[in-house]
Design a protein around this motif. Structure first.
Motif, PDB file in Angstrom:
ATOM      1  N   CYS A  81       0.832  -1.205   0.000  1.00 26.14           N
ATOM      2  CA  CYS A  81       0.000   0.000   0.000  1.00 26.14           C
ATOM      3  C   CYS A  81       0.869   1.258   0.000  1.00 26.14           C
ATOM      4  CB  CYS A  81      -0.939  -0.005   1.208  1.00 26.14           C
ATOM      5  SG  CYS A  81      -2.219  -1.268   1.112  1.00 26.14           S
ATOM      6  N   TRP A  82       1.989   1.203   0.734  1.00 29.70           N
ATOM      7  CA  TRP A  82       2.915   2.345   0.760  1.00 29.70           C
ATOM      8  C   TRP A  82       3.505   2.573  -0.636  1.00 29.70           C
ATOM      9  CZ3 TRP A  82       3.602   6.099   4.137  1.00 29.70           C
ATOM     10  CH2 TRP A  82       4.709   6.938   3.982  1.00 29.70           C
ATOM     11  N   ILE A  83       3.794   1.495  -1.353  1.00 26.18           N
ATOM     12  CA  ILE A  83       4.300   1.620  -2.729  1.00 26.18           C
ATOM     13  C   ILE A  83       3.294   2.399  -3.573  1.00 26.18           C
ATOM     14  CG2 ILE A  83       4.791   0.327  -4.853  1.00 26.18           C
ATOM     15  CD1 ILE A  83       6.005  -1.873  -2.990  1.00 26.18           C
ATOM     16  N   LEU A  84       2.028   2.036  -3.472  1.00 29.57           N
ATOM     17  CA  LEU A  84       0.992   2.733  -4.242  1.00 29.57           C
ATOM     18  C   LEU A  84       0.897   4.207  -3.839  1.00 29.57           C
ATOM     19  CD1 LEU A  84      -1.770  -0.021  -4.166  1.00 29.57           C
ATOM     20  CD2 LEU A  84      -0.227   0.551  -6.063  1.00 29.57           C
ATOM     21  N   MET A  86       3.331   6.020  -2.692  1.00 29.70           N
ATOM     22  CA  MET A  86       4.522   6.694  -3.208  1.00 29.70           C
ATOM     23  C   MET A  86       4.429   6.952  -4.710  1.00 29.70           C
ATOM     24  SD  MET A  86       6.422   7.590  -0.761  1.00 29.70           S
ATOM     25  CE  MET A  86       4.866   7.891   0.073  1.00 29.70           C
ATOM     26  N   VAL A  87       3.779   6.056  -5.441  1.00 31.13           N
ATOM     27  CA  VAL A  87       3.565   6.307  -6.871  1.00 31.13           C
ATOM     28  C   VAL A  87       2.721   7.571  -7.035  1.00 31.13           C
ATOM     29  CG1 VAL A  87       2.435   5.445  -8.959  1.00 31.13           C
ATOM     30  CG2 VAL A  87       3.886   3.916  -7.617  1.00 31.13           C
ATOM     31  N   ALA A  89       2.440   9.993  -4.852  1.00 32.68           N
ATOM     32  CA  ALA A  89       3.251  11.133  -4.399  1.00 32.68           C
ATOM     33  C   ALA A  89       4.233  11.559  -5.485  1.00 32.68           C
ATOM     34  CB  ALA A  89       3.996  10.773  -3.120  1.00 32.68           C
ATOM     35  N   MET A  90       4.833  10.593  -6.168  1.00 33.22           N
ATOM     36  CA  MET A  90       5.790  10.919  -7.227  1.00 33.22           C
ATOM     37  C   MET A  90       5.098  11.659  -8.376  1.00 33.22           C
ATOM     38  SD  MET A  90       7.950   7.377  -7.064  1.00 33.22           S
ATOM     39  CE  MET A  90       9.039   7.703  -8.438  1.00 33.22           C
ATOM     40  N   ILE A  91       3.920  11.193  -8.745  1.00 29.43           N
ATOM     41  CA  ILE A  91       3.167  11.857  -9.817  1.00 29.43           C
ATOM     42  C   ILE A  91       2.813  13.286  -9.399  1.00 29.43           C
ATOM     43  CG2 ILE A  91       0.952  11.852 -11.048  1.00 29.43           C
ATOM     44  CD1 ILE A  91       1.156   8.725 -10.956  1.00 29.43           C
ATOM     45  N   THR A  92       2.371  13.435  -8.168  1.00 29.11           N
ATOM     46  CA  THR A  92       1.999  14.763  -7.655  1.00 29.11           C
ATOM     47  C   THR A  92       3.193  15.705  -7.651  1.00 29.11           C
ATOM     48  OG1 THR A  92       0.251  13.795  -6.309  1.00 29.11           O
ATOM     49  CG2 THR A  92       1.031  15.992  -5.679  1.00 29.11           C
ATOM     50  N   HIS A  93       4.332  15.234  -7.157  1.00 34.81           N
ATOM     51  CA  HIS A  93       5.515  16.098  -7.110  1.00 34.81           C
ATOM     52  C   HIS A  93       6.061  16.383  -8.513  1.00 34.81           C
ATOM     53  CE1 HIS A  93       5.847  16.596  -2.835  1.00 34.81           C
ATOM     54  NE2 HIS A  93       5.764  15.288  -2.639  1.00 34.81           N
ATOM     55  N   GLU A  98       8.845  19.306  -8.660  1.00 33.09           N
ATOM     56  CA  GLU A  98       9.639  19.110  -7.452  1.00 33.09           C
ATOM     57  C   GLU A  98      10.418  17.797  -7.560  1.00 33.09           C
ATOM     58  OE1 GLU A  98       6.776  21.440  -4.281  1.00 33.09           O
ATOM     59  OE2 GLU A  98       6.431  19.310  -4.620  1.00 33.09           O
ATOM     60  N   ALA A  99      11.421  17.809  -8.429  1.00 33.21           N
ATOM     61  CA  ALA A  99      12.177  16.589  -8.730  1.00 33.21           C
ATOM     62  C   ALA A  99      12.868  16.016  -7.494  1.00 33.21           C
ATOM     63  CB  ALA A  99      13.199  16.869  -9.825  1.00 33.21           C
ATOM     64  N   ARG A 100      13.294  16.865  -6.600  1.00 37.57           N
ATOM     65  CA  ARG A 100      13.969  16.392  -5.386  1.00 37.57           C
ATOM     66  C   ARG A 100      13.055  15.476  -4.573  1.00 37.57           C
ATOM     67  NH1 ARG A 100      15.136  20.230  -0.367  1.00 37.57           N
ATOM     68  NH2 ARG A 100      15.816  18.644   1.077  1.00 37.57           N
ATOM     69  N   PHE A 101      11.793  15.853  -4.490  1.00 34.98           N
ATOM     70  CA  PHE A 101      10.847  15.052  -3.725  1.00 34.98           C
ATOM     71  C   PHE A 101      10.432  13.794  -4.478  1.00 34.98           C
ATOM     72  CE2 PHE A 101      10.601  19.253  -1.850  1.00 34.98           C
ATOM     73  CZ  PHE A 101      10.816  18.928  -0.514  1.00 34.98           C
ATOM     74  N   VAL A 102      10.458  13.847  -5.804  1.00 39.53           N
ATOM     75  CA  VAL A 102      10.209  12.637  -6.596  1.00 39.53           C
ATOM     76  C   VAL A 102      11.287  11.611  -6.279  1.00 39.53           C
ATOM     77  CG1 VAL A 102      10.083  11.673  -8.926  1.00 39.53           C
ATOM     78  CG2 VAL A 102       9.009  13.882  -8.429  1.00 39.53           C
ATOM     79  N   ALA A 103      12.540  12.053  -6.232  1.00 39.58           N
ATOM     80  CA  ALA A 103      13.650  11.142  -5.928  1.00 39.58           C
ATOM     81  C   ALA A 103      13.524  10.586  -4.507  1.00 39.58           C
ATOM     82  CB  ALA A 103      14.983  11.866  -6.099  1.00 39.58           C
ATOM     83  N   LEU A 104      13.144  11.420  -3.567  1.00 40.67           N
ATOM     84  CA  LEU A 104      12.977  10.971  -2.187  1.00 40.67           C
ATOM     85  C   LEU A 104      11.858   9.935  -2.097  1.00 40.67           C
ATOM     86  CD1 LEU A 104      13.955  11.366   0.718  1.00 40.67           C
ATOM     87  CD2 LEU A 104      12.268  13.200   0.932  1.00 40.67           C
TER      88      LEU A 104
END
Length: 125
Positions: A81-84, A86-87, A89-93, A98-104
């Motif tokens: 569920c955390w993986i989902l 984070m996906v 979150a990555m799309i949102t960032h 906000e590439a730094r937060f995508v990497a995080l």
């Protein structure tokens, strides 16, 4: 390997707890004024608080089932569920440049994948 899985789950639980407390209890407008929180300016209060509660539940789900040995399968389920999460979150960032937060978020995703793989696969107890 079991120690590495515990460390990864502990790190993720710490991140989830911090994010959950912040999203649940800090006003959305204040979140939007900080780096990485710009996306909250376009989201509703209910959505941000719901994400916060989900993160608090993830913090619990990554640790307590294994510690108490009650339904330990919930640990890898929570990691998936955390993986989902984070996906998303990555799309949102990405949308907010906000590439730094995508990497995080990608690092958190990788840790969660490691926990899910380790607890579902070859290193189950």
């Amino acid at each position: 390997m079991n120690i590495a899985l515990w460390i990864a789950a502990g790190l993720l639980a710490t991140v989830a707890l911090a994010g959950g407390i912040t999203k649940t209890f800090v006003p959305r407008k204040k979140l939007a004024s900080h780096r990485g929180g710009r996306w909250t300016g376009d989201a509703s209060d209910g959505f941000v608080k719901t994400l916060g509660v989900l993160e608090l539940l993830a913090a619990v789900g990554l640790i307590l089932p294994a510690v108490l040995d009650i339904a330990p399968v919930l640990v890898p389920v929570t990691a998936i569920c955390w993986i989902l999460l984070m996906v998303g979150a990555m799309i949102t960032h990405l949308r907010c440049d906000e590439a730094r937060f995508v990497a995080l978020n990608a690092v958190y995703l990788a840790l969660a994948a490691f926990v899910a793989w380790g607890r579902l696969g070859p290193f189950t107890d």
